[in-house]
Design an enzyme around this catalytic site. Structure first.
Site, PDB file in Angstrom:
ATOM      1  N   CYS A  79      -6.053  62.436  91.236  1.00  0.00           N
ATOM      2  CA  CYS A  79      -6.010  62.287  89.775  1.00  0.00           C
ATOM      3  C   CYS A  79      -4.587  62.050  89.265  1.00  0.00           C
ATOM      4  O   CYS A  79      -3.688  62.873  89.473  1.00  0.00           O
ATOM      5  CB  CYS A  79      -6.611  63.544  89.136  1.00  0.00           C
ATOM      6  N   CYS A  81      -3.329  64.674  86.848  1.00  0.00           N
ATOM      7  CA  CYS A  81      -2.998  65.915  87.574  1.00  0.00           C
ATOM      8  C   CYS A  81      -1.609  65.805  88.205  1.00  0.00           C
ATOM      9  O   CYS A  81      -0.821  66.759  88.185  1.00  0.00           O
ATOM     10  CB  CYS A  81      -4.038  66.195  88.661  1.00  0.00           C
ATOM     11  N   CYS A 133       5.185  59.661  79.119  1.00  0.00           N
ATOM     12  CA  CYS A 133       5.040  58.853  80.341  1.00  0.00           C
ATOM     13  C   CYS A 133       4.979  59.722  81.602  1.00  0.00           C
ATOM     14  O   CYS A 133       5.920  60.458  81.907  1.00  0.00           O
ATOM     15  CB  CYS A 133       6.216  57.874  80.428  1.00  0.00           C
ATOM     16  N   CYS A 180       7.664  58.944  84.197  1.00  0.00           N
ATOM     17  CA  CYS A 180       8.963  59.492  83.767  1.00  0.00           C
ATOM     18  C   CYS A 180       9.057  60.970  84.119  1.00  0.00           C
ATOM     19  O   CYS A 180      10.101  61.452  84.579  1.00  0.00           O
ATOM     20  CB  CYS A 180       9.154  59.311  82.264  1.00  0.00           C
TER      21      CYS A 180
END
Length: 370
Positions: free
Chosen positions: A46, A49, A167, A170
């Site tokens: 995921c 996750c 993000c 990021c």
């Protein structure tokens, strides 16, 4: 396995882990209502996750070993029955188990560290003992960007990450980028910085930033007009290699310097003479010559070369290995300040350079005897 042993293992898992890993074998013994628990049900594949993982790990670290609250996670892809038991339908699903209950409520708050901390405090009254770690990435604003990049008032090179707070990539990059910034913290001409491209959209638009993170290198004196897009891998090693090439530095990923940093070729050559004779007067001449060389070169380690030469004359070549071991032990403890550690890395380079000359002489002597 006895019940007592099982409980002991569960206790150790809680005390030592940052985020407690749960599965069907230990879930009910840990999330038993004796204390509140925040549990993330996740899947390894995921993306959301993965984006959450650094923050959730940090949260777990803040409560590691706590007897008042548990921060835990379950691989609900592997343990589907456990996920189904708590009506997990998507990932990540985060649930709060209050003290005195094994029936959870859904966590629907934000996914920033402060969001989790505020939630836990509101629900349980428990606060984390937070010690703010020193940050090394230079955070730019519109004003400081113009000073550093456009006006270049500090006459520095700069690697700038344009990021967005939401993000995921990021967030994954953040701990790596922080390590890079720490590595270059004492390089006066090389800055590792970031800019919130959503807060300062005018600057992002000027440099055609459309995806996040975008990284650009601005050489000193470029006035913001001349820059290089960073297109390498986003590993600490690749960033350090890139910056060494662009800034003319000799840094090493993980901290410290490359082996050639701090070396003075003329003094390296002179070190050979330390091990070519045992005559006291000749050794004095070597030290005297080293002092003369040290005065004329600009390298910060030159004076240390002289000190080492004097120690070798007084104590013998074994001093080199002893001092290298001592310094590496101090650095290995991990509690040395950045500036002090920097000096130690350079000293180790000098000691190893001289030790190499000693080893060559010893090997040559053995070959001659054979």
């Amino acid at each position: 396995m006895s019940f007592l042993s099982f409980i002991l293992i569960a206790f150790i898992a809680i005390a030592r882990a940052e985020v407690v890993v749960l599965d069907p074998s230990n879930f009910d013994s840990i999330v038993d209502g004796s204390r509140p628990a925040l549990v993330e049900f996740y899947a390894p594949w995921c993306g959301h996750c993965k984006s959450l993982a650094p923050t959730y790990d940090e949260l777990g670290g803040l409560f590691a070993g706590s007897e008042k609250v548990v921060i835990a996670k379950v691989d609900a892809d592997e343990h589907k029955k456990l996920g189904n038991r708590f009506d997990v339908k998507g990932f990540p699903t985060i649930k709060w188990f209050p003290k005195g209950s094994t029936t959870p409520e859904d966590y629907t708050g934000g996914r920033a560290l402060d969001d989790f901390l505020d939630f836990i405090k509101d629900k349980s009254g428990v606060t984390a003992n937070i010690k703010k770690a020193q940050k090394f990435v230079t955070v730019l604003t519109s004003t400081s960007f113009k000073e550093l990049i456009i006006a270049n008032t500090t006459n520095q090179h700069a690697l700038v990450e344009f990021y967005a707070p939401w993000c995921g990539h990021c967030k994954n990059l953040a701990p790596i980028y922080e390590k890079v910034a720490r590595t270059f913290a004492l390089e006066s001409e090389c800055v590792v910085a970031n800019l919130d491209a959503e807060a300062y959209k005018d600057i992002a638009d000027k440099y055609s930033v459309t995806t996040f993170p975008t990284l650009k290198f601005f050489p000193k004196g470029s006035k913001g007009d001349d820059f290089v897009a960073y297109e390498g891998q986003r590993t600490e090693e690749d960033f350090v290699k890139f910056l060494n090439d662009k800034c003319g530095t000799k840094r090493k990923a993980g901290g410290g310097y490359l082996a050639e940093a701090g070396r003075v070729e003329e003094l390296d050559d002179l070190a050979e003479r330390l091990f070519a004779t045992t005559d006291a007067e000749k050794l004095k001449e070597v030290v005297k010559k080293a002092k003369t060389v040290a005065k004329k070169v600009k390298d910060s380690t030159a004076a240390y070369y002289v000190k080492v030469f004097e120690k070798v004359v007084a104590k013998g070549g074994a001093y080199l290995d002893q001092e290298i071991t001592r310094l590496e032990k101090i650095l290995g403890a991990g509690n040395t300040g950045v500036e002090r550690a920097d000096g130690m890395y350079l000293r180790i380079n000098v000691l190893k350079a001289i030790s190499e000359k000693r080893a060559i002489k010893l090997n040559n002597k053995v070959e001659d005897e054979l």
